[in-house]
Design a protein around this motif. Structure first.
Motif, PDB file in Angstrom:
ATOM      1  N   MET A 263       0.964  -1.364  -0.583  1.00 25.53           N
ATOM      2  CA  MET A 263      -0.256   0.373  -0.151  1.00 25.53           C
ATOM      3  C   MET A 263       0.497   1.464  -0.030  1.00 25.53           C
ATOM      4  SD  MET A 263      -3.561   0.605   0.992  1.00 25.53           S
ATOM      5  CE  MET A 263      -4.643   1.738   1.305  1.00 25.53           C
ATOM      6  N   ALA A 264       0.337   2.538  -1.167  1.00 22.41           N
ATOM      7  CA  ALA A 264       1.518   3.185  -0.486  1.00 22.41           C
ATOM      8  C   ALA A 264       1.707   4.589   0.480  1.00 22.41           C
ATOM      9  CB  ALA A 264       0.717   4.230  -2.590  1.00 22.41           C
ATOM     10  N   LYS A 265       2.165   4.974   0.677  1.00 18.09           N
ATOM     11  CA  LYS A 265       2.004   6.028   1.210  1.00 18.09           C
ATOM     12  C   LYS A 265       1.162   6.789   0.855  1.00 18.09           C
ATOM     13  CE  LYS A 265       6.043   4.401   3.895  1.00 18.09           C
ATOM     14  NZ  LYS A 265       5.706   4.236   5.890  1.00 18.09           N
ATOM     15  N   LYS A 266       0.299   7.565   2.309  1.00 15.66           N
ATOM     16  CA  LYS A 266      -0.577   8.782   1.769  1.00 15.66           C
ATOM     17  C   LYS A 266       0.004  10.196   2.358  1.00 15.66           C
ATOM     18  CE  LYS A 266      -5.209   9.880   3.192  1.00 15.66           C
ATOM     19  NZ  LYS A 266      -6.389   9.335   3.548  1.00 15.66           N
ATOM     20  N   VAL A 267       0.645  11.201   0.671  1.00 14.02           N
ATOM     21  CA  VAL A 267       0.832  11.981   1.707  1.00 14.02           C
ATOM     22  C   VAL A 267      -0.133  13.295   1.160  1.00 14.02           C
ATOM     23  CG1 VAL A 267       3.053  13.743   1.051  1.00 14.02           C
ATOM     24  CG2 VAL A 267       3.477  11.421   1.233  1.00 14.02           C
ATOM     25  N   ALA A 268      -0.234  13.918   2.182  1.00 10.40           N
ATOM     26  CA  ALA A 268      -0.818  15.425   2.382  1.00 10.40           C
ATOM     27  C   ALA A 268       0.505  16.696   1.818  1.00 10.40           C
ATOM     28  CB  ALA A 268      -1.410  16.142   3.579  1.00 10.40           C
TER      29      ALA A 268
END
Length: 175
Positions: free
Chosen positions: A1-6
């Motif tokens: 799962m790709a890391k989520k970046v704001a």
């Protein structure tokens, strides 16, 4: 799962932040409080609180070769020193070319960014934002945060750098 970046802001830096995240296999979510990309280059006739804007007559003071993104040259037919409207058009071309718009949540104002209670173990952040269309506040968890909001929206005058400023009888522009 790709890391989520704001990514906060979709101006010149926010757009490249989104693209860099995608290049690295990350999942960017960009929060833009306005209704369009471009940051201060998105000229507005009337100044809006909390938004920076160039002047109607603004022309960049760096050549197009120096200001362009290395992976997306400015069109050859554009003048060397561009009017702000061409800078904004270039940003839109960049966003379209790399399919960035689908990663931007317009009219979403970030209210709070804070490390989660388990930050030492996870490195994760709580992002609380308000959806301006629905007027709903939500908190989501992100693995990283990139703040790309610029620094031109609010005047800053370090008064302590100007001895005697408080006694000055004339008018000052920034307080």
């Amino acid at each position: 799962m790709a890391k989520k970046v704001a990514v906060i802001g979709s101006g010149a830096s926010g757009l490249t932040a989104i693209k860099c995240c995608l290049d690295e296999g990350l999942q960017p979510v960009c929060f833009e409080k306005g209704t369009d990309i471009g940051g201060l280059w998105n000229f507005k006739e009337e100044a809006l609180p909390g938004f920076a804007s160039v002047y109607r007559s603004t022309v960049i003071n760096a050549s197009k070769e120096m200001m362009c993104y290395s992976d997306f040259p400015i069109p050859k037919e554009y003048p060397n020193f561009m009017h702000h409207s061409l800078v904004q058009k270039y940003f839109k071309m960049y966003a379209d070319n790399f399919d960035l718009m689908k990663h931007i949540r317009f009219r979403h104002h970030v209210d709070h960014v804070k490390p989660r209670e388990d930050f030492a173990e996870t490195g994760q952040w709580d992002i609380t934002y308000t959806d301006g269309e629905k007027n709903e506040t939500t908190t989501e968890v992100y693995d990283a945060v990139m703040v790309c909001t610029g620094h031109h929206a609010y005047p800053h005058c370090p008064r302590d750098s100007f001895p005697g400023i408080d006694e000055f009888q004339g008018q000052t522009t920034h307080r």
